[in-house]
Design an enzyme around this catalytic site. Sequence first.
Site, PDB file in Angstrom:
ATOM      1  N   ARG A 151     -15.148  11.833  -1.636  1.00  0.00           N
ATOM      2  CA  ARG A 151     -14.239  12.669  -1.230  1.00  0.00           C
ATOM      3  C   ARG A 151     -13.590  13.424  -2.451  1.00  0.00           C
ATOM      4  O   ARG A 151     -13.338  14.537  -2.537  1.00  0.00           O
ATOM      5  CB  ARG A 151     -12.879  11.840  -0.346  1.00  0.00           C
ATOM      6  CG  ARG A 151     -13.370  11.690   0.872  1.00  0.00           C
ATOM      7  CD  ARG A 151     -12.189  10.693   1.640  1.00  0.00           C
ATOM      8  NE  ARG A 151     -12.172   9.344   0.842  1.00  0.00           N
ATOM      9  CZ  ARG A 151     -11.239   8.481   0.923  1.00  0.00           C
ATOM     10  NH1 ARG A 151     -10.097   8.947   1.568  1.00  0.00           N
ATOM     11  NH2 ARG A 151     -11.142   7.453   0.143  1.00  0.00           N
TER      12      ARG A 151
ATOM     13  N   ASP B 292       0.908  -1.237  -0.169  1.00  0.00           N
ATOM     14  CA  ASP B 292      -0.013   0.003  -0.037  1.00  0.00           C
ATOM     15  C   ASP B 292       0.790   1.345  -0.207  1.00  0.00           C
ATOM     16  O   ASP B 292       1.987   1.103   0.393  1.00  0.00           O
ATOM     17  CB  ASP B 292      -0.786  -0.013   1.275  1.00  0.00           C
ATOM     18  CG  ASP B 292      -1.635   0.914   1.629  1.00  0.00           C
ATOM     19  OD1 ASP B 292      -2.454   1.714   0.459  1.00  0.00           O
ATOM     20  OD2 ASP B 292      -1.846   1.741   2.519  1.00  0.00           O
TER      21      ASP B 292
ATOM     22  N   ASP C 154      -0.336   4.959   0.858  1.00  0.00           N
ATOM     23  CA  ASP C 154      -0.489   6.103   1.867  1.00  0.00           C
ATOM     24  C   ASP C 154      -0.641   5.413   3.082  1.00  0.00           C
ATOM     25  O   ASP C 154      -1.019   4.466   3.468  1.00  0.00           O
ATOM     26  CB  ASP C 154      -2.040   6.631   1.523  1.00  0.00           C
ATOM     27  CG  ASP C 154      -2.023   7.424   0.243  1.00  0.00           C
ATOM     28  OD1 ASP C 154      -1.406   8.300   0.249  1.00  0.00           O
ATOM     29  OD2 ASP C 154      -3.076   7.273  -0.561  1.00  0.00           O
TER      30      ASP C 154
ATOM     31  N   ASP D 134      -2.161  -0.506   5.847  1.00  0.00           N
ATOM     32  CA  ASP D 134      -2.580  -0.221   6.965  1.00  0.00           C
ATOM     33  C   ASP D 134      -4.102   0.045   7.320  1.00  0.00           C
ATOM     34  O   ASP D 134      -4.820   0.055   8.227  1.00  0.00           O
ATOM     35  CB  ASP D 134      -2.028   1.285   7.489  1.00  0.00           C
ATOM     36  CG  ASP D 134      -2.601   2.499   6.284  1.00  0.00           C
ATOM     37  OD1 ASP D 134      -3.261   3.125   6.986  1.00  0.00           O
ATOM     38  OD2 ASP D 134      -2.493   2.312   5.235  1.00  0.00           O
TER      39      ASP D 134
ATOM     40  N   GLY E 298      -5.294   2.567  -3.172  1.00  0.00           N
ATOM     41  CA  GLY E 298      -6.591   3.078  -3.569  1.00  0.00           C
ATOM     42  C   GLY E 298      -6.502   4.602  -3.615  1.00  0.00           C
ATOM     43  O   GLY E 298      -7.470   5.146  -3.973  1.00  0.00           O
TER      44      GLY E 298
END
Length: 297
Positions: free
Chosen positions: A133, A88, A90, A244, A177
């Site tokens: 968002r 991942d 971020d 995370d 993502g």
Amino acid sequence: MSQILTLVAPAGGLAAPDLARLRSALEALGALPGTPDWLSPGEAADLPFTGLAADQAMAVARRALAGAPVDLYAQPAEGRRKSLLLADMDSTIVTSETLDELAAYAGLKERIAEITRRSMNGELDFRQALVERVGMLAGLPTEALERTWAETQVTAGAAALVATMRANGAHCAIVSGGFTFFTGRVADKLGFHAHYSNTLLVADGKLTGKVGEPILDRDAKLATLKRLAAELALPLSATLTVGDGANDLAMIQAAGLGVAFRAKPVVAAAARARVDHTDLRALLFFQGYRAAEILPG
């Protein structure tokens, strides 16, 4: 089957008395611990053992260490080193949530960060939360993307993780993502072979508030893991994933070594391997790399 319990602490935070206490606790349950092997003196050590399941050994270790800032993982000694890293981005490879930081330039950071927090903890549908968002950022000049990138920081140990695994023949990829604008730059900076993420649509120098289809979500992360493993002719046991958030959980649970890195509570609770106290070099120690083998990146 011979197994290895690896312990990693902030530099200088792991001492011989810690290992002696742990050996005594394992022996009390009928396990047969071997001689500790220091991977990095005062920082990381392997403790071989037999006669106890890996999960039991980790539970014993956590009790014996009594809340000390030590990350640990138990696994079979054979097959520790992985040939595929899927990470991942971020809050994992970089320290921030890039979408939240981008939202600051629209005066919406706190509002969007709260949606991010809930999505990453599994309280909201990832796809819907992402669309919501991004929609709030319609009209934001693309200059904000460059400014956000300039402020993005790489997580400690990330460069070493990629450089060391790549030098030892592993394929390294980002699956996020987040957005290609950032994943491409992170991949180039750290030497990842590939990156997979979402696309922010732009028109006339501004964000349109739309995300390109198809949207890369939790299911797509797992699918990417399986696809890359198949393309590389690797069993999932030879793969390493790290993340995370709730959208990382499926790939974390499917990998041979799936690590929840400073993860949200729902993810930390469900992952066998966790890194809560140290940096991404812990993933190398879990694979049995010694300090002298770790490249700076």
